[in-house]
Each structure stands twice: as C-alpha cells, then as structure tokens.
Design a protein around this motif. Sequence first.
Motif, PDB file in Angstrom:
ATOM      1  N   LEU A 259      23.116  17.008  70.822  1.00  0.00           N
ATOM      2  CA  LEU A 259      22.309  17.409  69.665  1.00  0.00           C
ATOM      3  C   LEU A 259      21.268  16.344  69.335  1.00  0.00           C
ATOM      4  O   LEU A 259      20.113  16.661  69.001  1.00  0.00           O
ATOM      5  CB  LEU A 259      23.210  17.658  68.445  1.00  0.00           C
TER       6      LEU A 259
ATOM      7  N   TYR B 179      25.054  17.850  63.067  1.00  0.00           N
ATOM      8  CA  TYR B 179      26.452  17.718  63.480  1.00  0.00           C
ATOM      9  C   TYR B 179      27.337  17.368  62.286  1.00  0.00           C
ATOM     10  O   TYR B 179      28.352  18.043  62.026  1.00  0.00           O
ATOM     11  CB  TYR B 179      26.568  16.642  64.560  1.00  0.00           C
TER      12      TYR B 179
ATOM     13  N   LYS C 265      18.429  16.478  71.742  1.00  0.00           N
ATOM     14  CA  LYS C 265      17.556  17.628  71.530  1.00  0.00           C
ATOM     15  C   LYS C 265      16.723  17.487  70.253  1.00  0.00           C
ATOM     16  O   LYS C 265      15.524  17.779  70.242  1.00  0.00           O
ATOM     17  CB  LYS C 265      18.409  18.906  71.449  1.00  0.00           C
TER      18      LYS C 265
ATOM     19  N   MET D 249      21.016  27.472  72.596  1.00  0.00           N
ATOM     20  CA  MET D 249      21.959  26.487  73.131  1.00  0.00           C
ATOM     21  C   MET D 249      23.386  27.032  73.120  1.00  0.00           C
ATOM     22  O   MET D 249      24.335  26.309  73.419  1.00  0.00           O
ATOM     23  CB  MET D 249      21.879  25.198  72.308  1.00  0.00           C
TER      24      MET D 249
ATOM     25  N   GLN E  85      30.832  26.422  65.772  1.00  0.00           N
ATOM     26  CA  GLN E  85      30.358  26.072  67.108  1.00  0.00           C
ATOM     27  C   GLN E  85      29.450  24.843  67.064  1.00  0.00           C
ATOM     28  O   GLN E  85      29.465  24.019  67.972  1.00  0.00           O
ATOM     29  CB  GLN E  85      29.618  27.258  67.720  1.00  0.00           C
ATOM     30  N   LEU E  86      28.676  24.714  65.992  1.00  0.00           N
ATOM     31  CA  LEU E  86      27.831  23.535  65.817  1.00  0.00           C
ATOM     32  C   LEU E  86      28.687  22.284  65.649  1.00  0.00           C
ATOM     33  O   LEU E  86      28.397  21.230  66.216  1.00  0.00           O
ATOM     34  CB  LEU E  86      26.919  23.728  64.598  1.00  0.00           C
TER      35      LEU E  86
ATOM     36  N   TYR F 237      30.073  21.141  68.968  1.00  0.00           N
ATOM     37  CA  TYR F 237      29.105  20.805  70.011  1.00  0.00           C
ATOM     38  C   TYR F 237      29.039  19.291  70.207  1.00  0.00           C
ATOM     39  O   TYR F 237      29.343  18.521  69.293  1.00  0.00           O
ATOM     40  CB  TYR F 237      27.721  21.340  69.633  1.00  0.00           C
ATOM     41  N   ASP F 238      28.636  18.873  71.370  1.00  0.00           N
ATOM     42  CA  ASP F 238      28.541  17.452  71.677  1.00  0.00           C
ATOM     43  C   ASP F 238      27.428  16.801  70.851  1.00  0.00           C
ATOM     44  O   ASP F 238      26.270  17.209  70.939  1.00  0.00           O
ATOM     45  CB  ASP F 238      28.262  17.266  73.164  1.00  0.00           C
ATOM     46  N   ARG F 239      27.803  15.810  70.036  1.00  0.00           N
ATOM     47  CA  ARG F 239      26.836  15.180  69.138  1.00  0.00           C
ATOM     48  C   ARG F 239      25.703  14.505  69.908  1.00  0.00           C
ATOM     49  O   ARG F 239      24.537  14.558  69.496  1.00  0.00           O
ATOM     50  CB  ARG F 239      27.540  14.171  68.228  1.00  0.00           C
TER      51      ARG F 239
ATOM     52  N   ILE G 166      24.879  28.250  70.322  1.00  0.00           N
ATOM     53  CA  ILE G 166      25.495  27.953  69.025  1.00  0.00           C
ATOM     54  C   ILE G 166      25.123  29.063  68.051  1.00  0.00           C
ATOM     55  O   ILE G 166      23.947  29.238  67.707  1.00  0.00           O
ATOM     56  CB  ILE G 166      25.013  26.595  68.487  1.00  0.00           C
TER      57      ILE G 166
ATOM     58  N   LEU H 246      19.037  26.783  68.203  1.00  0.00           N
ATOM     59  CA  LEU H 246      20.485  26.595  68.321  1.00  0.00           C
ATOM     60  C   LEU H 246      21.133  27.774  69.039  1.00  0.00           C
ATOM     61  O   LEU H 246      22.036  27.591  69.860  1.00  0.00           O
ATOM     62  CB  LEU H 246      21.101  26.402  66.933  1.00  0.00           C
TER      63      LEU H 246
END
Length: 420
Positions: A226, A238, A229, A210, A217-218, A221-223, A212, A207
Amino acid sequence: MGIDYGMLPDHSILCIDMKSFYASCAAVMLGLDPLECHLAVVGNLQQPGSVVLAASPRLKKDYGIQTGSRLFEIPDDKRIQLVEAQMTLFLRISTEIARLLNRYVPKEAIHVYSVDESFLKLDGTEQLWGEPRTVAEKIRDEMFREFQLTCSIGIGPNMLLSKLCLDLEAKKTGITKWTYEDVPKKLWPVSPLQKMWGIGRRMERTLNGMGIFSVGQLAAYDRAMLEKKFGIMGNQLYYHAWGVDLSELGAPIMGGQISFGKSQILLRDYKKKDEITAVILEMCEEVARRARESKKAGRTVSLGIGYSEKEFGGGFSRSKTIEEPTNVTMDVYRVCLELFEAHYTGKTVRQISITLSNIVDDGTFQLSLFKPNQVRERELGYVIDRIRRRHGAASLLRAVSYTEAGTARKRAGLVGGHKA
C-alpha cells in the motif's frame, strides 16, 4: 499482522452531527416540525437550475429530493415549502450551538469540523458530567430543548472512530459508541469502500483494481504494498482500516489529503472559451489565496470540467505536477490553461473545480535564473491578500471579473457561496 490496541490512546471523543441542519433551521424559523414538514433550502429561488442545499427528512423520503437536486426537480405541490438559503442565520445558529458545547468542555476541547458537525474531547470530565453516553444524551436533550434541532452522536476512542461510528451507525440510531474491539465486526464488513470516511470514488476504483473491496480486505492487505502504491496515504489507509488514528483534536483526520481547492457550479451554461478561462482565472486566484493564507504552496494542480446536462453531462478531470511548489495565481492558471487546452472538447460547461495539492510549506522553493520576478510575484500575492482582508473581497479584482463572464463580483457578496 495485528494491532496492539492496548498501546494506543483511548480517549472519549464525541462526533456530533446536526440532522438536516440547514433544512431544520429553516423549518424551526417558520414554526414547522423539522422531522415532519416537507421543506427544501435552495440557493436561489429565481433560478430553476439552482441547487437544493438541504432537504428535510420527509421531503427526502416522500419525494426523493436530495441535497444536490435542482429546483426544477421539486414537484409543484402545496405541501412543499421552498426557502432561500440564509447563510448568515445558519452560521449564527451554528455559533450558538458551539456555545452550548462549551458548557461541557473548554474551547480547546472543541473542534468545529463544519457548520453542522463538531468533535468534543471529554477526557477528564467524567466527575462533572458522567460517562460519555450520558454527556451525549444531555447534549442531545439540550439541543432539542433550546433550538428544536435534533442531532446524532458517535462516540469513539479517537477522532476517526467517532466519525465512522457517526456515519455508519449513529445517524440511524441517534447515539452509538464504538471501541477498538468493535472494529472487526462493525468496520471491516463495510463495502463499498466509499462508505469509509476518507475514501473517495477515485481511490475506491484504484483499491478495487488491487482486489480490495471491503475495509477488512484493506486491513489484511500488505502495508508495504500500500505504501509503495500510495506513499504516506497507503500507510494511513492501512492503519485507518484497523481504526487507528493518532491525530490530535483539530488536526485533519486524513493528514495526507491536505489540499486547497474550489468548485463552482456556474449560474449559466458557458460555451465560449474566453469566458470559461475567465472563470478559471478567478478560481485560480481564490485557490492560490487559500494556500497563501496557510503559508503553503503546492506542486500538483488539478482541473475538473463538468459539461452541461444539455450536452448529456460528462467532462474531465486532469492533473499536472510541476517542478517547483507555488501559490502564485498565474502559475496555477498557466497549468490549468494547459490542461484545459489539452482536454476540452468544445462542449458547454456548467461546473469547474480546481485543486492545488502535493503541499509543502511556503518558502521551500528554489530560486530559478529563468524566473527573475519569482520572489516579487509571491510577495505581490500576499500584498493583494492584505488589501482584500482590510477593504473587502471585491476591493481589488482582476479585469476579467468585470466582464460578462466574471463571477467574482457577484460571489463577493455571498456567504458560503450563497445569499447572506
């Protein structure tokens, strides 16, 4: 995007953690004050390298001795009490504590997460006992009055938030309640990410790579990224960053992390390859048995090797995913042996860990023309398990367990890996 918390379940769940449980139990049995004495519970007092299983709060504060320290690290001070682990006693006290909790809620509303930690679902008990904080205070008072043991209690609308509330705040304050509204100000600032329950060192490194570094920030982040990844784990990461948990009481909070594993700190240094692989085989037997008990099989086998302090530590952890899921001992062992041969550098070994993950229901496998004994091998494992359940863990062992390298015979007489 945001989360509409009004659409989510809003339960009253307590997460109860016994403070320094093993050390506190041992202190009470000796007539000592668990919060004031200097006491360590050790796996084996006859072995200088034996692990400290628990340390009293004062021992941690005044001497820096923590869970995981070694016996030889404890100063020779007459104020310090050393106690050998009595796992049967600890389990019996844990059972009595569960009975105390049963006074407030039915058994199906209690989830014993570990020997010293439990979840309680209080929904529908307000007319009997009052608000959740009132119940938490009553439980805490009764725990001390009856067992002379202290506990910390986190209160939340789901299992995840009650656990996070416990770990991040209640262990300092005694009793704390979190609601969904507390997520932005109490959960999102959390950093490093390992402080967030369910995120380990390896996940944190990924993370961080990335960009994060905090739970906030997590959450931002764009779900979809995630999920791309981490798969289903990315989805859970998320939503957990937003404090969302839809699991039922008793279900694993991190559902995507189901695995079966075993880790063992060896009683001596192992240098010979045949001795190391003998222990690996024994451990594969145990990992496969645990998978069979749950009627599961796995595709990914992980092997971790930790080198001795004499070799300045270090080691390796490697995984391999196979085509067909398995819970057959020799299948797991062959993969571990392949990983061991590929990465072992010849150093002295002191710790071994094996994990079977990427779990599916047993039976969802494809018959192979190249494995004519595939079904028979699986059935043999279940037969061996039944014999051991009926006649004891040591009633049927592999030949390697009778060699000097074997550890299974000795460990068969232990409870939780320690003396009963």
